[in-house]
Design a protein around this motif. Structure first.
Motif, PDB file in Angstrom:
ATOM      1  N   CYS A  13       0.826  -1.201   0.000  1.00 54.29           N
ATOM      2  CA  CYS A  13       0.000   0.000   0.000  1.00 54.29           C
ATOM      3  C   CYS A  13       0.860   1.251   0.000  1.00 54.29           C
ATOM      4  N   ARG A  14       0.496   2.205  -0.843  1.00 54.28           N
ATOM      5  CA  ARG A  14       1.225   3.459  -0.950  1.00 54.28           C
ATOM      6  C   ARG A  14       0.304   4.616  -0.606  1.00 54.28           C
ATOM      7  N   THR A  15       0.161   4.875   0.692  1.00 56.20           N
ATOM      8  CA  THR A  15      -0.671   5.972   1.123  1.00 56.20           C
ATOM      9  C   THR A  15       0.245   7.107   1.543  1.00 56.20           C
ATOM     10  N   HIS A  16       0.234   8.193   0.775  1.00 55.61           N
ATOM     11  CA  HIS A  16       1.121   9.311   1.045  1.00 55.61           C
ATOM     12  C   HIS A  16       0.275  10.568   1.155  1.00 55.61           C
ATOM     13  N   SER A  17      -0.082  10.938   2.361  1.00 61.65           N
ATOM     14  CA  SER A  17      -1.016  12.034   2.558  1.00 61.65           C
ATOM     15  C   SER A  17      -0.321  13.384   2.456  1.00 61.65           C
ATOM     16  N   ALA A  18      -0.713  14.137   1.438  1.00 65.72           N
ATOM     17  CA  ALA A  18      -0.264  15.518   1.253  1.00 65.72           C
ATOM     18  C   ALA A  18       1.242  15.662   1.343  1.00 65.72           C
ATOM     19  N   ARG A  19       2.007  14.745   0.756  1.00 58.72           N
ATOM     20  CA  ARG A  19       3.453  14.808   0.846  1.00 58.72           C
ATOM     21  C   ARG A  19       4.075  15.575  -0.305  1.00 58.72           C
ATOM     22  N   SER A  20       3.396  15.622  -1.406  1.00 59.82           N
ATOM     23  CA  SER A  20       4.064  16.150  -2.576  1.00 59.82           C
ATOM     24  C   SER A  20       3.266  17.241  -3.222  1.00 59.82           C
ATOM     25  N   SER A  21       3.655  17.551  -4.462  1.00 60.49           N
ATOM     26  CA  SER A  21       2.884  18.512  -5.231  1.00 60.49           C
ATOM     27  C   SER A  21       1.447  18.020  -5.340  1.00 60.49           C
ATOM     28  N   ASP A  98     -10.109   6.794   6.038  1.00 63.38           N
ATOM     29  CA  ASP A  98     -11.041   7.276   7.056  1.00 63.38           C
ATOM     30  C   ASP A  98     -10.909   6.457   8.336  1.00 63.38           C
ATOM     31  N   GLU A  99     -10.848   5.129   8.167  1.00 62.37           N
ATOM     32  CA  GLU A  99     -10.741   4.252   9.332  1.00 62.37           C
ATOM     33  C   GLU A  99      -9.416   4.449  10.061  1.00 62.37           C
ATOM     34  N   ALA A 100      -8.353   4.634   9.293  1.00 63.30           N
ATOM     35  CA  ALA A 100      -7.027   4.778   9.894  1.00 63.30           C
ATOM     36  C   ALA A 100      -6.876   6.096  10.633  1.00 63.30           C
ATOM     37  N   SER A 101      -7.420   7.152  10.063  1.00 57.57           N
ATOM     38  CA  SER A 101      -7.234   8.485  10.645  1.00 57.57           C
ATOM     39  C   SER A 101      -8.304   8.867  11.646  1.00 57.57           C
ATOM     40  N   ARG A 177       2.269  10.744  19.351  1.00 55.91           N
ATOM     41  CA  ARG A 177       1.056  10.715  20.179  1.00 55.91           C
ATOM     42  C   ARG A 177       0.194   9.486  19.924  1.00 55.91           C
ATOM     43  N   THR A 178       0.528   8.730  18.885  1.00 59.97           N
ATOM     44  CA  THR A 178      -0.298   7.589  18.505  1.00 59.97           C
ATOM     45  C   THR A 178      -0.167   6.448  19.508  1.00 59.97           C
ATOM     46  N   SER A 179      -1.279   5.908  19.912  1.00 54.97           N
ATOM     47  CA  SER A 179      -1.286   4.806  20.859  1.00 54.97           C
ATOM     48  C   SER A 179      -0.790   3.529  20.210  1.00 54.97           C
ATOM     49  N   LYS A 188      -1.596  -1.062   8.296  1.00 57.82           N
ATOM     50  CA  LYS A 188      -1.620  -1.535   6.921  1.00 57.82           C
ATOM     51  C   LYS A 188      -1.609  -0.376   5.945  1.00 57.82           C
ATOM     52  N   GLY A 189      -2.408   0.649   6.254  1.00 58.73           N
ATOM     53  CA  GLY A 189      -2.543   1.760   5.329  1.00 58.73           C
ATOM     54  C   GLY A 189      -1.297   2.601   5.201  1.00 58.73           C
ATOM     55  N   LEU A 190      -0.486   2.675   6.266  1.00 60.63           N
ATOM     56  CA  LEU A 190       0.654   3.575   6.248  1.00 60.63           C
ATOM     57  C   LEU A 190       1.993   2.892   6.069  1.00 60.63           C
TER      58      LEU A 190
END
Length: 199
Positions: A13-21, A98-101, A177-179, A188-190
């Motif tokens: 999985c390639r989840t890259h939130s707001a990392r690039s252009s 959504d579930e991950a965040s 801060r993540t538990s 899995k997502g990250l």
């Protein structure tokens, strides 16, 4: 957009939130290896694929390059499916995000607004942000746009790197801060490969 949520071959999985252009999701989903110059750290979106039909240069930060999947023999798309087609399962990956965040009520296009707003907060000039967003009309418009053809390449590179460092710092604070009891979908997502049940 960013790299956004995409799954490559072998379920990685390639989840890259707001990392690039902040490119459009279709531009990233259909990203081809031939468009990348990893030595120069540049991704050139051809006009035929760009949202506004204008070729667009995207600077790849070291963090972004490090997150690219390994190229598989015969694989045309960077984020291709196991069948070799471009990524299309946006709905499922949005649901996993959504579930991950734990955050809902947003759409992928909000990432473009996030980058534009965040860059403004970091002091990036509006005309530079417009170029990064590949806006056909922006702060430089009308007659000025007819004469102003400078692409602000070096400024765009500096702004993209500044944004990448900013996001990395935010992710670092969030991770701290993540538990340890975070949902498995988050892991899995990250970071981790998706299992067969998730494919």
């Amino acid at each position: 957009m960013s790299w956004s949520p995409f799954c490559g071959r072998q379920g990685r999985c390639r989840t890259h939130s707001a990392r690039s252009s902040p490119c459009w999701r279709s531009e990233v989903a259909e990203l081809r290896w031939e468009e990348l110059d990893l030595e120069k750290g540049i991704w050139t979106i051809p006009a035929r694929r760009a949202k506004n039909r204008r070729s667009h240069v995207v600077h790849l930060t070291p963090q972004m390059r490090a997150l690219l999947p390994q190229r598989m023999q015969g694989q045309e798309f960077v984020f291709g499916s196991i069948t070799g087609t471009a990524f299309q399962d946006f709905s499922r990956m949005k649901r996993l995000l959504d579930e991950a965040s734990g955050v809902t009520g947003w759409v992928l296009h909000d990432l473009r607004r996030t980058v534009a707003t965040g860059m403004a907060g970091l002091g990036v000039a509006p005309h530079v942000a417009d170029k990064i967003l590949n806006h056909q009309s922006g702060t430089i418009s009308g007659i000025a746009a007819v004469y102003q053809r400078h692409e602000f390449i070096s400024e765009r590179k500096a702004a993209t790197e500044l944004w990448s460092r900013h996001v990395r710092a935010m992710l670092g604070r969030t991770t701290a801060r993540t538990s340890s009891h975070a949902p498995s979908v988050c892991r899995k997502g990250l970071a981790e490969p998706l299992g067969e049940a998730d494919m």
